[in-house]
Design an enzyme around this catalytic site. Structure first.
Site, PDB file in Angstrom:
ATOM      1  N   LYS A 182      -2.550   6.096  -4.396  1.00 50.61           N
ATOM      2  CA  LYS A 182      -3.858   6.824  -4.118  1.00 50.61           C
ATOM      3  C   LYS A 182      -3.466   8.329  -4.907  1.00 50.61           C
ATOM      4  O   LYS A 182      -2.213   8.530  -5.046  1.00 50.61           O
ATOM      5  CB  LYS A 182      -3.810   7.178  -2.507  1.00 50.61           C
ATOM      6  CG  LYS A 182      -3.678   5.814  -1.964  1.00 50.61           C
ATOM      7  CD  LYS A 182      -3.994   6.020  -0.417  1.00 50.61           C
ATOM      8  CE  LYS A 182      -3.727   4.787   0.284  1.00 50.61           C
ATOM      9  NZ  LYS A 182      -2.201   4.651   0.673  1.00 50.61           N
TER      10      LYS A 182
ATOM     11  N   HIS B   2      -7.306   9.783  -2.100  1.00 47.99           N
ATOM     12  CA  HIS B   2      -6.861   9.578  -0.692  1.00 47.99           C
ATOM     13  C   HIS B   2      -7.616  10.335   0.422  1.00 47.99           C
ATOM     14  O   HIS B   2      -7.828   9.696   1.331  1.00 47.99           O
ATOM     15  CB  HIS B   2      -5.385  10.241  -0.782  1.00 47.99           C
ATOM     16  CG  HIS B   2      -4.375  10.008  -0.100  1.00 47.99           C
ATOM     17  ND1 HIS B   2      -2.852   9.789  -0.187  1.00 47.99           N
ATOM     18  CD2 HIS B   2      -4.614   9.382   1.368  1.00 47.99           C
ATOM     19  CE1 HIS B   2      -2.364   9.216   0.957  1.00 47.99           C
ATOM     20  NE2 HIS B   2      -3.425   9.034   1.770  1.00 47.99           N
TER      21      HIS B   2
ATOM     22  N   ASP C 196       0.972  -1.429  -0.159  1.00 44.92           N
ATOM     23  CA  ASP C 196       0.047   0.059  -0.090  1.00 44.92           C
ATOM     24  C   ASP C 196       0.888   1.272  -0.111  1.00 44.92           C
ATOM     25  O   ASP C 196       1.576   1.452   0.956  1.00 44.92           O
ATOM     26  CB  ASP C 196      -0.963   0.089   1.331  1.00 44.92           C
ATOM     27  CG  ASP C 196      -1.788   1.156   1.148  1.00 44.92           C
ATOM     28  OD1 ASP C 196      -2.944   1.095   0.793  1.00 44.92           O
ATOM     29  OD2 ASP C 196      -1.532   2.367   1.577  1.00 44.92           O
TER      30      ASP C 196
ATOM     31  N   TYR D  52       3.048   9.987  -0.594  1.00 46.09           N
ATOM     32  CA  TYR D  52       4.171   9.434   0.171  1.00 46.09           C
ATOM     33  C   TYR D  52       5.460   9.596  -0.605  1.00 46.09           C
ATOM     34  O   TYR D  52       6.669   9.508   0.147  1.00 46.09           O
ATOM     35  CB  TYR D  52       3.995   7.767   0.551  1.00 46.09           C
ATOM     36  CG  TYR D  52       2.750   7.344   1.099  1.00 46.09           C
ATOM     37  CD1 TYR D  52       2.110   8.187   1.783  1.00 46.09           C
ATOM     38  CD2 TYR D  52       2.489   5.825   1.166  1.00 46.09           C
ATOM     39  CE1 TYR D  52       0.705   7.769   2.428  1.00 46.09           C
ATOM     40  CE2 TYR D  52       1.082   5.694   2.007  1.00 46.09           C
ATOM     41  CZ  TYR D  52       0.314   6.547   2.320  1.00 46.09           C
ATOM     42  OH  TYR D  52      -0.669   6.195   2.848  1.00 46.09           O
TER      43      TYR D  52
HETATM   44  N1  NAP Z   1      -5.311   6.393   3.708  1.00 43.95           N
HETATM   45  C1  NAP Z   1      -4.357   7.109   4.500  1.00 43.95           C
HETATM   46  O1  NAP Z   1      -4.930   8.209   4.780  1.00 43.95           O
HETATM   47  C2  NAP Z   1      -3.527   6.578   5.343  1.00 43.95           C
HETATM   48  C3  NAP Z   1      -2.889   7.173   6.489  1.00 43.95           C
HETATM   49  C4  NAP Z   1      -1.974   6.775   7.402  1.00 43.95           C
HETATM   50  C5  NAP Z   1      -1.699   5.227   6.924  1.00 43.95           C
HETATM   51  N2  NAP Z   1      -1.931   4.650   5.878  1.00 43.95           N
HETATM   52  C6  NAP Z   1      -1.498   3.383   5.271  1.00 43.95           C
HETATM   53  O2  NAP Z   1      -1.563   2.502   6.566  1.00 43.95           O
HETATM   54  C7  NAP Z   1      -0.265   2.090   6.594  1.00 43.95           C
HETATM   55  C8  NAP Z   1      -0.066   1.648   8.168  1.00 43.95           C
HETATM   56  O3  NAP Z   1      -0.356   2.555   9.006  1.00 43.95           O
HETATM   57  P1  NAP Z   1       0.731   3.552   9.671  1.00 43.95           P
HETATM   58  O4  NAP Z   1       2.145   3.449   8.904  1.00 43.95           O
HETATM   59  O5  NAP Z   1       0.465   4.980   9.947  1.00 43.95           O
HETATM   60  O6  NAP Z   1       0.986   2.975  11.324  1.00 43.95           O
HETATM   61  P2  NAP Z   1       1.120   1.422  11.775  1.00 43.95           P
HETATM   62  O7  NAP Z   1       1.229   0.547  10.734  1.00 43.95           O
HETATM   63  O8  NAP Z   1      -0.199   1.323  12.688  1.00 43.95           O
HETATM   64  O9  NAP Z   1       2.197   1.496  12.698  1.00 43.95           O
HETATM   65  C9  NAP Z   1       3.348   1.661  12.357  1.00 43.95           C
HETATM   66  C10 NAP Z   1       4.350   2.154  13.356  1.00 43.95           C
HETATM   67  O10 NAP Z   1       4.578   0.869  14.190  1.00 43.95           O
HETATM   68  C11 NAP Z   1       5.782   0.290  14.460  1.00 43.95           C
HETATM   69  N3  NAP Z   1       5.666  -1.220  14.426  1.00 43.95           N
HETATM   70  C12 NAP Z   1       5.443  -1.827  12.998  1.00 43.95           C
HETATM   71  N4  NAP Z   1       5.267  -3.293  13.438  1.00 43.95           N
HETATM   72  C13 NAP Z   1       5.439  -3.144  14.691  1.00 43.95           C
HETATM   73  C14 NAP Z   1       5.700  -4.476  15.661  1.00 43.95           C
HETATM   74  N5  NAP Z   1       5.662  -5.577  15.412  1.00 43.95           N
HETATM   75  N6  NAP Z   1       6.096  -4.074  17.024  1.00 43.95           N
HETATM   76  C15 NAP Z   1       6.257  -2.929  17.440  1.00 43.95           C
HETATM   77  N7  NAP Z   1       6.177  -1.771  16.422  1.00 43.95           N
HETATM   78  C16 NAP Z   1       5.804  -2.019  15.384  1.00 43.95           C
HETATM   79  C17 NAP Z   1       6.455   0.874  13.233  1.00 43.95           C
HETATM   80  O11 NAP Z   1       8.026   1.022  13.560  1.00 43.95           O
HETATM   81  P3  NAP Z   1       9.056   0.703  12.588  1.00 43.95           P
HETATM   82  O12 NAP Z   1       9.016   1.151  11.254  1.00 43.95           O
HETATM   83  O13 NAP Z   1      10.503   1.364  13.263  1.00 43.95           O
HETATM   84  O14 NAP Z   1       9.460  -0.893  12.897  1.00 43.95           O
HETATM   85  C18 NAP Z   1       5.915   2.170  13.005  1.00 43.95           C
HETATM   86  O15 NAP Z   1       6.455   3.145  13.962  1.00 43.95           O
HETATM   87  C19 NAP Z   1       0.463   2.914   5.993  1.00 43.95           C
HETATM   88  O16 NAP Z   1       2.001   2.524   6.115  1.00 43.95           O
HETATM   89  C20 NAP Z   1      -0.024   3.483   4.820  1.00 43.95           C
HETATM   90  O17 NAP Z   1       0.138   2.497   3.925  1.00 43.95           O
HETATM   91  C21 NAP Z   1      -3.010   5.340   4.856  1.00 43.95           C
END
Ligand code: NAP
Length: 282
Positions: free
Chosen positions: A76, A109, A46, A51
């Site tokens: 997106k 988005h 994704d 990004y």
């Molecule tokens: N459509 C939208 O508006 C929107 C907005 C936000 C996000 N997204 C999508 O959703 C995806 C995921 O959301 P997100 O990146 O915001 O947050 P997330 O996946 O909830 O959390 C990512 C964070 O958690 C840490 N992490 C990951 N796996 C872990 C584990 N097993 N144990 C401990 N910590 C862990 C990562 O650290 P490290 O990287 O340091 O390991 C990073 O700091 C995004 O990458 C994007 O593709 C979409």
């Protein structure tokens, strides 16, 4: 290798229920992180034009040795490109930057209801063109509230295949999920582990200790058992692997209910509210 379930979308295409998110992975690190994810078994990535890292995603997929058809890639439309001609230009750019002749899923988005005279409908009609010409196998929306979805339903022909919204145990987002479910729209919770904020929650750590898994695995498993599609982000190889290892255990109904009860409603939201978000990158 862990086997990830595949769900059918309302247009007949299929999507792996677990993927890899690349938000905030700096462009130079994206190819490597995505390559690790593909190596350990993820088949769904994704990304987004916003990004700035579509190029690394495309390169990792092309260099992986996998068939393009074996990897589901989402991108997106960036917020500055909602007018139809701009959206056409931006979508051409996304395909070129990824180095693909199609994406599996393309999303608006953000609805940006306070910009463009509140017109996200003509933007959606432009995505319908990309779907019709086959360059976006599926199309959907992101950060759409129920009233935004109702407007699309009233004014356009195509029901979005997915709605990607913030959701996790602190913001379970039931109203949007219920609308999605009733209209055969798949819900894709973003920030599925609330960017790490809920990993020390005592309810989640207690379940994790009991089932012998990590808090991240328990939280991701909770999403999977709710039937949603998630793509946690990590640049840490051990976590990339850990987040995929969630298909060989199950949470009980009581554990599911206890985690759902952590919902804080709007107070649990970590990102902007879709009704007011109006950021346009320059
Ligand atoms: N459509 C939208 O508006 C929107 C907005 C936000 C996000 N997204 C999508 O959703 C995806 C995921 O959301 P997100 O990146 O915001 O947050 P997330 O996946 O909830 O959390 C990512 C964070 O958690 C840490 N992490 C990951 N796996 C872990 C584990 N097993 N144990 C401990 N910590 C862990 C990562 O650290 P490290 O990287 O340091 O390991 C990073 O700091 C995004 O990458 C994007 O593709 C979409």
């Amino acid at each position: 290798m862990t086997s990830v379930p595949v769900l059918e979308l309302n247009d007949g295409h299929t999507i792996p229920q677990l993927g890899f998110g690349v938000f905030k992975i700096p462009p130079p690190a994206t190819e490597r992180a995505t390559a690790i994810a593909l190596e350990v078994g993820y088949r769904h990535i994704d990304t987004a034009e916003m990004y700035g890292n579509e190029e690394g995603v495309g390169r990792a997929v092309r260099r992986s040795g996998l068939d393009r058809g074996d990897v589901f890639v989402t991108s997106k439309l960036n917020n500055g490109f909602h007018r139809p001609d701009d959206a056409r230009f931006a979508f051409d750019g996304t395909l070129k930057t990824l180095g693909f002749d199609y994406v599996d899923l393309f999303l608006i988005h953000w609805p940006l209801p306070t910009l463009y005279d509140g017109d996200f409908v003509s933007t959606w009609r432009t995505l319908e063109e990309f779907h019709a010409d086959g360059r976006a196998r599926s199309i959907g929306v992101s950060n759409f509230q129920v009233h935004h979805l109702e407007r699309l339903a009233a004014e356009t022909e195509t029901v979005p295949a997915v709605n990607q919204v913030e959701a996790h145990p602190y913001l379970t987002n039931e109203e949007v999920r219920a609308y999605d479910r009733e209209h055969a729209i798949a819900t894709e919770p973003w920030s599925p582990i609330a960017k790490g904020r809920l990993l020390n929650d005592p309810t989640i750590t207690a379940v994790a200790d009991r089932v012998g898994r990590t808090p991240a695995q328990v939280t991701l498993r909770w999403h999977i058992q709710r039937g949603d599609i998630v793509f946690p982000k990590s640049t840490t190889p051990s976590r990339i692997r850990e987040n995929l290892e969630i298909f060989d255990f199950e949470l009980s109904e009581d554990d599911m209910a206890a985690i759902s009860a952590l919902n804080r409603g709007e107070e649990g939201r970590t990102g902007p509210h879709p009704d007011v978000f109006a950021y346009v990158p320059r």
